[in-house]
Design a protein around this motif. Structure first.
Motif, mmCIF file in Angstrom:
data_model
loop_
_atom_site.group_PDB
_atom_site.id
_atom_site.type_symbol
_atom_site.label_atom_id
_atom_site.label_comp_id
_atom_site.label_asym_id
_atom_site.label_seq_id
_atom_site.Cartn_x
_atom_site.Cartn_y
_atom_site.Cartn_z
ATOM 1 N N GLY A 8 0.926 -1.204 -0.048
ATOM 2 C CA GLY A 8 0.062 0.026 -0.103
ATOM 3 C C GLY A 8 0.878 1.114 0.096
ATOM 4 O O GLY A 8 2.045 1.103 -0.122
ATOM 5 N N ARG A 9 0.209 2.496 0.102
ATOM 6 C CA ARG A 9 0.890 3.618 0.169
ATOM 7 C C ARG A 9 0.802 4.050 1.624
ATOM 8 O O ARG A 9 -0.089 4.191 2.389
ATOM 9 N N ALA A 33 -1.944 2.685 3.650
ATOM 10 C CA ALA A 33 -3.341 2.305 3.120
ATOM 11 C C ALA A 33 -3.127 1.301 2.193
ATOM 12 O O ALA A 33 -2.523 1.350 1.369
ATOM 13 N N VAL A 34 -3.892 0.220 2.271
ATOM 14 C CA VAL A 34 -3.937 -0.788 1.431
ATOM 15 C C VAL A 34 -5.441 -1.086 0.817
ATOM 16 O O VAL A 34 -6.527 -1.092 1.583
ATOM 17 N N ASP A 35 -5.386 -0.697 -0.456
ATOM 18 C CA ASP A 35 -6.639 -1.057 -1.444
ATOM 19 C C ASP A 35 -7.251 -2.326 -0.963
ATOM 20 O O ASP A 35 -6.583 -3.220 -0.995
ATOM 21 N N ALA A 46 -10.399 1.358 1.213
ATOM 22 C CA ALA A 46 -9.089 0.700 1.678
ATOM 23 C C ALA A 46 -9.119 0.530 3.181
ATOM 24 O O ALA A 46 -10.001 1.154 3.953
ATOM 25 N N LYS A 70 4.634 3.903 -2.484
ATOM 26 C CA LYS A 70 4.084 2.510 -2.255
ATOM 27 C C LYS A 70 5.092 1.716 -2.098
ATOM 28 O O LYS A 70 6.233 1.506 -2.663
ATOM 29 N N ASN A 144 -0.075 -7.644 -7.564
ATOM 30 C CA ASN A 144 -1.363 -7.465 -7.361
ATOM 31 C C ASN A 144 -2.287 -8.552 -7.139
ATOM 32 O O ASN A 144 -2.034 -9.301 -7.591
#
Length: 144
Positions: A8-9, A33-35, A46, A70, A144
């Motif tokens: 995540g970012r 933050a993980v989608d 997220a 990321k 992904n």
């Protein structure tokens, strides 16, 4: 086994502090933050995870990580449960970081309007468990 891998970012720049004592240890705290892969209407897009890195990983985070970077993070989940002043039990988890890796190239991060600090050369990163993604890789990594 307690092992977690997240990509995540960073939602903010890492917060740094140092432990007390003769041999102080660097401690970096940041949020990732993980989608969510599958999203339902009305649900968040997220999940946000509080992460803590120690020692060399913390120093690496302080030097190279900025909001929007990321990252691929591996570590373990630790409960941070406590009882607040009102006597209510509060449940939370913390990711204790074992490894940090970049999850996109400098080119890809600049395309996302993010300008990272300079990244380490492979010679700087060798032996520390860090992956340096070479310049010129424009596509996403197959995580992904």
């Amino acid at each position: 086994m307690n092992k977690v891998i997240l990509m995540g970012r960073l939602t903010r720049d890492p917060e740094m502090r140092y432990s007390q004592g003769e041999q102080s240890t660097a401690i970096a705290r940041f949020s990732l933050a993980v989608d969510r892969r599958f999203k339902r209407q009305g649900d968040p897009d997220a999940d946000f995870f509080n992460c803590t890195a120690f020692g060399k990983q913390a120093e690496f985070a302080e030097k190279y990580l900025r909001q929007g970077t990321k990252m691929l993070v591996s570590g373990r989940v630790q409960n941070d449960n406590y009882t607040n002043k009102e006597g209510q039990k509060v449940y939370s988890v913390q990711i204790m970081v074992d490894e940090l890796e970049f999850a996109e190239s400098k080119n890809a991060s600049s395309e996302n309007n993010y300008q990272p600090a300079s990244r380490p050369s492979p010679s700087m990163a060798s032996g520390d468990g860090f992956m340096n993604i070479p310049d010129g890789i424009d596509e996403e990594l197959p995580f992904n």
